[in-house]
Design an enzyme around this catalytic site. Sequence first.
Site, PDB file in Angstrom:
ATOM      1  CB  SER A 206      -2.942  -2.809   1.959  1.00  0.00           C
ATOM      2  OG  SER A 206      -3.156  -2.168   0.726  1.00  0.00           O
ATOM      3  CG  ASN A 207      -2.998   2.516   1.049  1.00  0.00           C
ATOM      4  OD1 ASN A 207      -3.779   2.693   0.128  1.00  0.00           O
ATOM      5  ND2 ASN A 207      -1.683   2.408   0.850  1.00  0.00           N
ATOM      6  N   PRO A 208      -6.515   2.007   2.106  1.00  0.00           N
ATOM      7  CG  PRO A 208      -7.999   2.994   3.578  1.00  0.00           C
ATOM      8  CD  PRO A 208      -6.568   2.979   3.211  1.00  0.00           C
ATOM      9  CB  SER A 209      -5.315   3.798  -2.379  1.00  0.00           C
ATOM     10  OG  SER A 209      -5.315   4.280  -3.700  1.00  0.00           O
ATOM     11  CB  ALA A 273      -1.826   5.136  -1.618  1.00  0.00           C
TER      12      ALA A 273
END
Length: 396
Positions: A206-209, A273
């Site tokens: 995943s990502n930090p969005s 994102a």
Amino acid sequence: MARVLVAASGGVAAIKVPHLLRLLRQAGHEVRVLATPRALAFVTPLSLAVAAGGEVATEEAWFQPHGRALHIELARWAEVVLVAPATADALAKAALGLADDLLSATLLAGAKRVAWAPAMNEAMWLAPQTQGHVERLKALGHAFFGPAHGPLAAVGEGEGWGRMLEPEELLERLEAFLTPKDLEGLKLIVSAGPTREYLDPVRFLSNPSSGRMGYAVAEAARDRGAEVVLVAGPTSLPDPWGVQVVRVESALEMREAILAQYPWAEAVVMAAAVADYRPETTLADKEPKVEAERILRLVPNPDILKELGEKKGDRVLVGFAMETREGLERARGKLVRKNLDLIVLNWVNREGVGFGSLENEVVLLLRDGRVLELPRMPKRQVAHRILDFVKEFWKA
């Protein structure tokens, strides 16, 4: 910003009014406060005066021999009257046109816009008499914020409909009420947040969005009258009121949800994102930890924005480009390649405007060659600037 008269009628929720007054002032509104005698049984004039930054309009002040028609003065001064808390008695007097106290007289004396924040026992709120008064006031153009469902004030009453909304939500509802409805009729899809691509039931890519930018767009569009569907990846943000929320996790789920709504939509703002890749294989059970090196095979996720651009028709399509370098060149290429009307470029490695921040600093690149650099500002303000261009293209 507006001139707001907060009118507190008698109920235990009056104890929340000083906090509401402070929030309104912090948001830039000019504030005055009116309190009925029963409201002053729950909150002191001093606490109201300090929070409002000025004197409290009371029954006692109304009858002072100073020659002022205080109810006329307040009605003419206020751009909006927010009755909070609003009791069944206050609703009834306003609906029937009574004017035997300062609050009801002020409302009858030509108050421009009126909003109510009901606070009472559920039985009183649901009573046919109260609902009849509510419908009569709505027909006069009055707005109602709440009530909410939750624990009721009286001992032993449990939960029900009748709680006053919290001051933070009242501020948001009031600002939506005051916002011009220049996007009324627009059908808008907004995507927000990250996606998760699972390796096994407990591990994912995943990502930090945080989803804050997409939520800001959805909320600002709602305030301006648009009909909004928010397709949200996994975030910790609560569902915005007045917006249809579709919750998803993976990029494939986001694609499916957006394409299902796409025939209905007239505009799309893709602020999510979305993960570019997913694991080739997702395990059904948790993979045990081993000391040996593990090689992970990834496959590309569908390019949702490109697919939307290929089926664009006369819709307005907005994308985002998150970059760390060479941003303008990459964003221009993406704008053309994906058939967008507008692309929003932001740099995720700049302090204070990256993932999870409350502010953003972006560059807007438009299909006609215009480039607009926006200074650092709250994400809600960025959202409104984006929507200004959505409106321009939609109207065209």
